[in-house]
Design a protein around this motif. Structure first.
Motif, PDB file in Angstrom:
ATOM      1  N   GLN A   1      -2.371  73.029  90.568  1.00  0.00           N
ATOM      2  CA  GLN A   1      -2.058  71.813  91.320  1.00  0.00           C
ATOM      3  C   GLN A   1      -0.811  71.979  92.179  1.00  0.00           C
ATOM      4  O   GLN A   1      -0.670  71.315  93.200  1.00  0.00           O
ATOM      5  CB  GLN A   1      -1.861  70.635  90.363  1.00  0.00           C
ATOM      6  N   LEU A   2       0.096  72.829  91.785  1.00  0.00           N
ATOM      7  CA  LEU A   2       1.322  73.045  92.543  1.00  0.00           C
ATOM      8  C   LEU A   2       1.236  74.221  93.494  1.00  0.00           C
ATOM      9  O   LEU A   2       2.122  74.414  94.321  1.00  0.00           O
ATOM     10  CB  LEU A   2       2.505  73.244  91.590  1.00  0.00           C
ATOM     11  N   CYS A   3       0.177  75.019  93.381  1.00  0.00           N
ATOM     12  CA  CYS A   3       0.034  76.198  94.233  1.00  0.00           C
ATOM     13  C   CYS A   3      -0.770  75.918  95.497  1.00  0.00           C
ATOM     14  O   CYS A   3      -0.621  76.638  96.482  1.00  0.00           O
ATOM     15  CB  CYS A   3      -0.639  77.325  93.454  1.00  0.00           C
ATOM     16  N   ARG A   4      -1.604  74.932  95.481  1.00  0.00           N
ATOM     17  CA  ARG A   4      -2.428  74.592  96.646  1.00  0.00           C
ATOM     18  C   ARG A   4      -1.729  73.536  97.493  1.00  0.00           C
ATOM     19  O   ARG A   4      -1.026  72.675  96.991  1.00  0.00           O
ATOM     20  CB  ARG A   4      -3.790  74.050  96.207  1.00  0.00           C
ATOM     21  N   LYS A   5      -1.920  73.607  98.808  1.00  0.00           N
ATOM     22  CA  LYS A   5      -1.220  72.714  99.735  1.00  0.00           C
ATOM     23  C   LYS A   5      -1.569  71.247  99.535  1.00  0.00           C
ATOM     24  O   LYS A   5      -0.676  70.395  99.490  1.00  0.00           O
ATOM     25  CB  LYS A   5      -1.543  73.114 101.173  1.00  0.00           C
ATOM     26  N   ARG A   6      -2.852  70.936  99.452  1.00  0.00           N
ATOM     27  CA  ARG A   6      -3.273  69.531  99.365  1.00  0.00           C
ATOM     28  C   ARG A   6      -2.772  68.848  98.095  1.00  0.00           C
ATOM     29  O   ARG A   6      -2.138  67.796  98.173  1.00  0.00           O
ATOM     30  CB  ARG A   6      -4.789  69.433  99.496  1.00  0.00           C
ATOM     31  N   PRO A   7      -3.014  69.413  96.888  1.00  0.00           N
ATOM     32  CA  PRO A   7      -2.503  68.753  95.680  1.00  0.00           C
ATOM     33  C   PRO A   7      -0.975  68.657  95.670  1.00  0.00           C
ATOM     34  O   PRO A   7      -0.416  67.647  95.256  1.00  0.00           O
ATOM     35  CB  PRO A   7      -3.005  69.625  94.537  1.00  0.00           C
ATOM     36  N   MET A   8      -0.297  69.696  96.165  1.00  0.00           N
ATOM     37  CA  MET A   8       1.166  69.663  96.214  1.00  0.00           C
ATOM     38  C   MET A   8       1.644  68.544  97.131  1.00  0.00           C
ATOM     39  O   MET A   8       2.564  67.797  96.792  1.00  0.00           O
ATOM     40  CB  MET A   8       1.708  71.005  96.691  1.00  0.00           C
ATOM     41  N   ALA A   9       1.007  68.403  98.287  1.00  0.00           N
ATOM     42  CA  ALA A   9       1.373  67.333  99.219  1.00  0.00           C
ATOM     43  C   ALA A   9       1.128  65.963  98.599  1.00  0.00           C
ATOM     44  O   ALA A   9       1.957  65.052  98.745  1.00  0.00           O
ATOM     45  CB  ALA A   9       0.585  67.477 100.517  1.00  0.00           C
ATOM     46  N   LEU A  10       0.016  65.801  97.901  1.00  0.00           N
ATOM     47  CA  LEU A  10      -0.285  64.518  97.257  1.00  0.00           C
ATOM     48  C   LEU A  10       0.731  64.193  96.166  1.00  0.00           C
ATOM     49  O   LEU A  10       1.196  63.050  96.050  1.00  0.00           O
ATOM     50  CB  LEU A  10      -1.709  64.532  96.698  1.00  0.00           C
ATOM     51  N   HIS A  11       1.095  65.193  95.365  1.00  0.00           N
ATOM     52  CA  HIS A  11       2.075  64.980  94.298  1.00  0.00           C
ATOM     53  C   HIS A  11       3.458  64.648  94.866  1.00  0.00           C
ATOM     54  O   HIS A  11       4.138  63.728  94.390  1.00  0.00           O
ATOM     55  CB  HIS A  11       2.167  66.200  93.379  1.00  0.00           C
ATOM     56  N   LEU A  12       3.882  65.396  95.872  1.00  0.00           N
ATOM     57  CA  LEU A  12       5.193  65.137  96.464  1.00  0.00           C
ATOM     58  C   LEU A  12       5.239  63.774  97.147  1.00  0.00           C
ATOM     59  O   LEU A  12       6.252  63.067  97.064  1.00  0.00           O
ATOM     60  CB  LEU A  12       5.566  66.237  97.457  1.00  0.00           C
ATOM     61  N   SER A  13       4.158  63.384  97.810  1.00  0.00           N
ATOM     62  CA  SER A  13       4.113  62.068  98.451  1.00  0.00           C
ATOM     63  C   SER A  13       4.186  60.953  97.415  1.00  0.00           C
ATOM     64  O   SER A  13       4.877  59.950  97.616  1.00  0.00           O
ATOM     65  CB  SER A  13       2.843  61.923  99.289  1.00  0.00           C
ATOM     66  N   ALA A  14       3.489  61.118  96.310  1.00  0.00           N
ATOM     67  CA  ALA A  14       3.531  60.119  95.242  1.00  0.00           C
ATOM     68  C   ALA A  14       4.937  60.018  94.648  1.00  0.00           C
ATOM     69  O   ALA A  14       5.435  58.917  94.384  1.00  0.00           O
ATOM     70  CB  ALA A  14       2.516  60.463  94.153  1.00  0.00           C
TER      71      ALA A  14
END
Length: 82
Positions: free
Chosen positions: A3-16
């Protein structure tokens, strides 16, 4: 960990996290994951004006393969994060 290595999940987590704790995550730039955030992306593009540039990256991949800079906020139909 994936989840932290891929761009999309990382972006979603950081935005949240930026929404939950804005004082601690002020370093996170405005990020939009398309499809899903098209309305927010277009709203941001309209609010910032014509001279705004967006960096568009594909959901997977590395070493700048598939990255593009767009001036109009449009997307190509692929899953991307801007």
């Amino acid at each position: 960990m994936l989840q932290l290595c891929r761009k999309r999940p990382m972006a979603l987590h950081l935005s949240a996290m930026a929404r939950a704790e804005p004082a601690h995550y002020s370093f996170v730039p405005a990020t939009f994951c398309v499809p899903g955030d098209e309305a927010a992306l277009l709203e941001d593009a309209a609010a910032r004006g014509r001279k705004q540039a967006y960096i568009i990256k594909p959901d997977a991949g590395c070493q700048v393969g598939g990255a593009a800079e767009r001036m109009d906020g449009a997307e190509d139909g692929d899953r991307v994060c801007t």
